[in-house]
Write an enzyme that holds these catalytic residues in place. Structure first.
Site, PDB file in Angstrom:
ATOM      1  N   GLU A 171       0.783  -1.249   0.000  1.00  0.00           N
ATOM      2  CA  GLU A 171       0.000   0.000   0.000  1.00  0.00           C
ATOM      3  C   GLU A 171       0.813   1.297   0.000  1.00  0.00           C
ATOM      4  OE1 GLU A 171      -2.560  -0.413   3.421  1.00  0.00           O
ATOM      5  OE2 GLU A 171      -3.675  -2.065   2.518  1.00  0.00           O
ATOM      6  N   GLU A 278      -6.572 -10.783  -0.751  1.00  0.00           N
ATOM      7  CA  GLU A 278      -7.359 -10.515   0.463  1.00  0.00           C
ATOM      8  C   GLU A 278      -8.844 -10.434   0.120  1.00  0.00           C
ATOM      9  OE1 GLU A 278      -5.752  -7.192   2.722  1.00  0.00           O
ATOM     10  OE2 GLU A 278      -3.705  -7.647   2.093  1.00  0.00           O
TER      11      GLU A 278
HETATM   12  C1  GLA Z   1      -4.996  -4.393   4.510  1.00  0.00           C
HETATM   13  C2  GLA Z   1      -3.785  -5.223   4.912  1.00  0.00           C
HETATM   14  C3  GLA Z   1      -4.189  -6.490   5.581  1.00  0.00           C
HETATM   15  C4  GLA Z   1      -5.278  -6.275   6.596  1.00  0.00           C
HETATM   16  C5  GLA Z   1      -6.426  -5.587   5.956  1.00  0.00           C
HETATM   17  C6  GLA Z   1      -7.535  -5.411   6.939  1.00  0.00           C
HETATM   18  O1  GLA Z   1      -5.605  -4.833   3.393  1.00  0.00           O
HETATM   19  O2  GLA Z   1      -2.968  -5.553   3.823  1.00  0.00           O
HETATM   20  O3  GLA Z   1      -3.092  -7.043   6.216  1.00  0.00           O
HETATM   21  O4  GLA Z   1      -4.805  -5.547   7.687  1.00  0.00           O
HETATM   22  O5  GLA Z   1      -5.979  -4.338   5.507  1.00  0.00           O
HETATM   23  O6  GLA Z   1      -7.759  -6.543   7.694  1.00  0.00           O
END
Ligand code: GLA
Length: 376
Positions: A171, A278
């Site tokens: 990020e 994710e």
């Molecule tokens: C981001 C992070 C993850 C997690 C999510 C929320 O996407 O990469 O590790 O913390 O936020 O759970």
């Protein structure tokens, strides 16, 4: 026994064997349905075995009881939800806390589950000592990079040969379309060099590990283009990067199929592999700023919402299969609707239902949508 009897006995055995094989094949072709779900032991990983691995993000508490059984049945890849983040592993300089991460790794290894490491460098869940120098003032760029190197080397070497892929940097692109890099402490102190260095350190520590850049809202065209710009530069500089992690914290409202396909095509045109790292499908529109639940805000999971969610899951998995040449993994963020980080985030106290299994760990409509396709 004379020769004739022997030969006819042999023939009988062959016929029985053939019949057994035919029966077995027929059983394999039986469609999994709600009626035979308990007896038919196949899971997501079996239906997708010719496509890509299917993963899940876990905490230690998920590795016992009914959740552990669900994980073993459906998933062949695992990610630590929090246990491998910088804060969890090195809360104080030189003090490493391996307990939770090690237990996830040993659960995976003893169940033939692959492990994705998450993550080596992020602006959140990072302890502040990284950024403070000996005098209490801000750390120098040199000191910060030295600490980053030590952290990455220690972690990656510990799990060398066990963790096959790492999210190296998480990020770094800003939420504001008018900006490029996020103005994190990493960036303030080290400029964009910390990104390149993180990949180099990880590659030094384990040259075999596949290295990923990971981010969210990666299908929104304006953010997609800023991420692409970064990835292109990394490739041009020969930075050891193998792929891009598209977090896929999606909702029933986005992405559209057009945006999803455009993103996959654009990133993979750089020769990068793609992993959806994710995945969850919120029933609410995307928001980032934390707030309280409004009194008139409903969090009821209606049949209409469930149908919209199933359709969105179907669309994204149809698309994943279409791009199986470049997609190497799809990971769900959390096991079931019993617990999801989205229950609290960003609206405190608002229940969400973003996953394939309900709170009783039973498959939801979306599950049937994504496993019923013409398998190759
Ligand atoms: C981001 C992070 C993850 C997690 C999510 C929320 O996407 O990469 O590790 O913390 O936020 O759970």
């Amino acid at each position: 026994m004379n020769k004739k009897d022997y030969l006819s006995g042999l023939m009988g055995c062959k016929i029985i064997c053939c019949m057994l094989i035919l029966l077995l094949c027929a059983a394999c072709r039986v469609k999994q349905t709600e009626a035979n779900y308990q007896q038919d032991k196949r899971g997501l990983k079996d239906f997708y075995k010719n496509y890509f691995s299917i993963g899940v993000a876990v905490a230690q508490r998920n590795l016992i009881g009914d959740e552990a059984n669900l994980i073993k049945r459906h998933f062949n890849s695992i990610t630590a939800e929090n246990a491998m983040k910088m804060e969890a592993l090195q809360p104080k300089e030189g003090v490493f806390n391996w307990r939770a991460a090690d237990s996830i790794v040993s659960f995976a290894l003893s169940n033939q589950i692959k492990i994705r490491g998450h993550n080596l460098c992020w602006h959140e869940q990072v302890p502040n000592w990284f950024f403070v120098g000996p005098s209490g003032a801000q750390a120098s760029k040199e000191l910060l990079l030295q600490r980053l190197r030590t952290h990455i080397h220690t972690v990656v070497e510990r799990y060398k040969g066990k963790i096959y892929a790492w999210d190296v940097v998480n990020e770094v692109i800003d939420d504001d379309p008018a900006k490029y890099f996020r103005n994190s402490k990493w960036y303030q102190i080290a400029g964009e060099d910390f990104i390149i260095k993180a990949f180099e350190y990880a590659h030094e520590a384990d040259p075999e590990a596949k290295l990923y850049y990971n981010d969210y809202n990666t299908e929104r065209p304006e953010k997609r283009d800023r991420i692409y710009k970064l990835l292109k530069k990394l490739k041009e500089k020969n930075v050891p990067i193998d792929g891009v992690g598209l977090q896929a914290h999606w909702s029933i409202f986005e992405p559209s199929q057009v945006d999803l396909e455009a993103a996959i095509e654009k990133y993979s045109s750089l020769g990068l592999k793609i992993q959806f790292t994710e995945l969850d499908m919120s029933i609410y529109a995307w928001e980032k700023n934390k707030r309280e639940k409004k009194p008139n805000e409903s969090d009821v999971y209606t049949p209409t919402i469930e149908a919209q969610q199933s359709a969105q899951y179907k669309m994204v998995f149809d698309t994943f299969r279409k791009y199986r040449e470049v997609i190497t993994n799809v990971t769900f963020w959390n096991v079931s609707d019993r617990y999801t980080w989205l229950d609290e985030y960003p609206v405190r106290g608002r229940k969400n239902h973003p996953l394939l299994f309900d709170a009783a760990l039973q498959p939801k409509q979306a599950y049937w949508q994504i496993i019923n396709f013409n398998r190759k």
